[in-house]
Scaffold this active site. Structure first.
Site, PDB file in Angstrom:
ATOM      1  CG  ASP A 177      -9.047  27.971  25.305  1.00  0.00           C
ATOM      2  OD1 ASP A 177      -8.125  27.354  26.217  1.00  0.00           O
ATOM      3  OD2 ASP A 177      -9.830  27.687  26.104  1.00  0.00           O
ATOM      4  CG  ASP A 215      -7.335 -13.807  -1.251  1.00  0.00           C
ATOM      5  OD1 ASP A 215      -6.555 -14.699  -1.074  1.00  0.00           O
ATOM      6  OD2 ASP A 215      -7.203 -12.461  -1.306  1.00  0.00           O
ATOM      7  N   GLY A 262      -0.367  -9.206   5.652  1.00  0.00           N
ATOM      8  CA  GLY A 262       0.062 -10.312   7.280  1.00  0.00           C
ATOM      9  C   GLY A 262       1.177 -11.538   6.847  1.00  0.00           C
ATOM     10  CG  LEU A 263      -2.130 -14.059   4.441  1.00  0.00           C
ATOM     11  CD1 LEU A 263      -3.341 -14.285   3.161  1.00  0.00           C
ATOM     12  CD2 LEU A 263      -2.350 -15.649   5.804  1.00  0.00           C
TER      13      LEU A 263
END
Length: 515
Positions: A36, A279, A414-415
């Site tokens: 533990d 944007d 991502g663009l």
């Protein structure tokens, strides 16, 4: 309790360790078997603390079970006091030690140690980490702040900040940001607890005029007890996001009886710029799936919808004790809440929702990466990346700026991917080429075989399988509308009873929805 490779929360004794590690002058004696001690790594490797947690394990072994394990505990507690000289000792048992039914609290009391001892009873098989942290903090405060005969002098305008803890998601930075807001209002911080507090500091908690509970999962039980016994009101608003921060400032100013204007007029908030930018229009309506602890998930859903213009397509939490808040937010959004600590169930929900952004924990970050979906982490359980060297709060004005950066930038990146998609057939940008800056090490172009052309892919919702040609054509569509095109095409196929979606089906659906 069940075995799992991934888990959102550990057993409750890990929560107790988080409180002990956050405080100063406290030592935790944990009746636990060998093995533990793994929990030490959570603090030294993930939170990058320079010292191991203040925990002594009895570390009994299998051969000890035929002897008196109570003697092991008493020796460990006595040795821990002699070595560390703590101002306060907390004692308890791990999930395994709970089975042998020793009584750490009674054994420690019998030792007559020259420091206060708080005995913890944490049911390991029915409760989890956050509950363990909340119960530990509550028992410590209750032991050190007895009910007063008279209300103390509170002429000094001050407040306590309750809830920040070790292994907390950006707790260190949140405390700094909220302290800054309080200073702008002329309010002193009396005690921050449990993070950085010594037992003597805990005893001063009743001196403050009111409490600020930043993390209900850890501080709510204590805050409610202080309100009832010590007549200290507590804030209800969690200052995550610009709107919630303004409500928080107004609530604090009302409790303190001061003018909120100095903090409300803070010029460092940059969200208005986002609202006026191109944007914001470009990314409005993005589908977002939100999952985490209840406090952060509920706040993230409201910020995503009300401040960034996203569409929340799924919401859930893993801590059932605070599921009521998630159910309330889900009702506002018209969604069915997901309350589960099974990461496979969460993954299935993300796949079904087809989001364009995931706001979740490190679990969801891995899931989103595998699915190719942008992701931002908003909640514990924490990872080493959640303890950045820079100031990076989630709460307050600067926290709102950080949310903007960490949620919007994955979509903006991502663009750029969209441009690569447009040039997919270019020799430099085809799927097998890899990153252009690694061109010299790129693998050979993949040439699909006739068999692969004829193969069909699994549908997203179990209706209509895609042929390879149709799937390839779908991938030419910009990523930010690809999900919608897929859903429309599958709905079109389902309405006409088409079991397979071919190239012609994709174009027919496009023509149908384009009318």
């Amino acid at each position: 309790m069940k075995l799992s490779v991934w888990t959102y929360e550990g057993p409750p004794h890990v929560g107790a360790m988080r409180v002990a590690t956050a405080m100063r002058g406290v030592h935790y004696v944990l009746h636990a078997p060998q093995g533990d001690t793994y929990a030490d790594l959570l603090f030294t490797m993930i939170e990058r603390r320079g010292e191991r947690p203040p925990v002594t394990y009895t570390t009994f072994q299998a051969r000890d079970l035929g002897k008196d394990t109570a003697d092991l505990f008493k020796s460990a507690a006595r040795d821990a006091y002699d070595r560390f000289k703590p101002e306060l000792m907390i004692v308890g048992a791990s999930c395994t030690a709970e089975l042998i039914q020793d009584d750490p609290g009674g054994l420690a009391t019998a030792l007559g140690l020259p420091c206060p001892v708080v005995a913890l009873e944490l049911p390991s098989y029915s409760r989890k980490e956050h509950w363990g942290a909340a119960e530990t903090f509550y028992q410590i405060v209750r032991a050190l702040c007895p009910k007063p005969e008279a209300v103390p002098d509170r002429s000094r305008l001050s407040a306590n900040i309750l809830g920040p803890c070790a292994l907390g998601f950006r707790h260190r930075d949140d405390v700094r940001e909220i302290t800054r807001l309080l200073e702008m209002l002329g309010i002193a911080v009396n005690v921050v607890a449990p993070l950085g507090a010594a037992p003597a500091d805990i005893a001063r908690i009743p001196d403050a005029r009111f409490n600020i509970c930043l993390y209900p999962e850890i501080g709510d039980e204590t805050a409610r007890w202080l309100e009832r016994v010590h007549v200290q009101p507590c804030t209800k608003t969690i200052p995550i996001g610009a709107a919630a921060t303004r409500r928080f400032i107004a609530e604090v100013a009302a409790l303190a009886g001061v003018d909120p204007a100095p903090a409300l007029d803070d010029p460092t908030l940059r969200l208005p710029w986002w609202s006026r930018s191109v944007d914001s229009t470009y990314l409005t309506g993005k589908r977002v799936f939100v999952f985490g602890d209840a406090t952060h998930a509920a706040a993230a859903a409201r910020v995503a919808r009300e401040e960034l213009g996203f569409e929340v397509c799924g919401i859930g939490c893993y801590n059932r004790e605070f599921a009521r808040e998630i159910r309330a937010v889900a009702a506002e959004l018209g969604l069915d809440p997901l309350v589960s600590d099974d990461h496979l169930e969460v993954e299935a929900a993300i796949i079904a929702a087809q989001p364009e952004l995931v706001l979740g924990t490190q679990m969801e970050r891995h899931i989103a990466k595998r699915l190719g979906i942008p992701c931002a982490v908003i909640s514990a359980p924490v990872h080493v990346q959640d303890f950045p060297a820079r100031h990076s709060p989630q709460m307050g004005i600067e926290g709102a700026n950080v949310l903007f950066d960490s949620w919007v930038h994955p979509l903006v990146m991502g663009l750029e991917e969209h441009l690569l998609t447009m040039f997919r057939d270019d020799p430099e940008f085809h799927d097998g080429a890899g990153p252009s800056h690694l061109h010299s090490h790129a693998p050979a172009p993949l040439v699909p075989s006739e068999t692969e052309h004829a193969a069909v892919s699994a549908p997203s919702d179990g209706q209509g399988a895609w042929t390879a040609d149709a799937e390839a054509e779908l991938r030419k569509i910009p990523f930010f509308v690809r999900g919608k095109a897929r859903r429309n095409t599958e709905a079109f196929a389902a309405e006409r009873g088409l079991a397979t979606i071919e190239l012609a089906t994709l174009y027919d659906a496009k023509a149908h929805y384009g009318r």
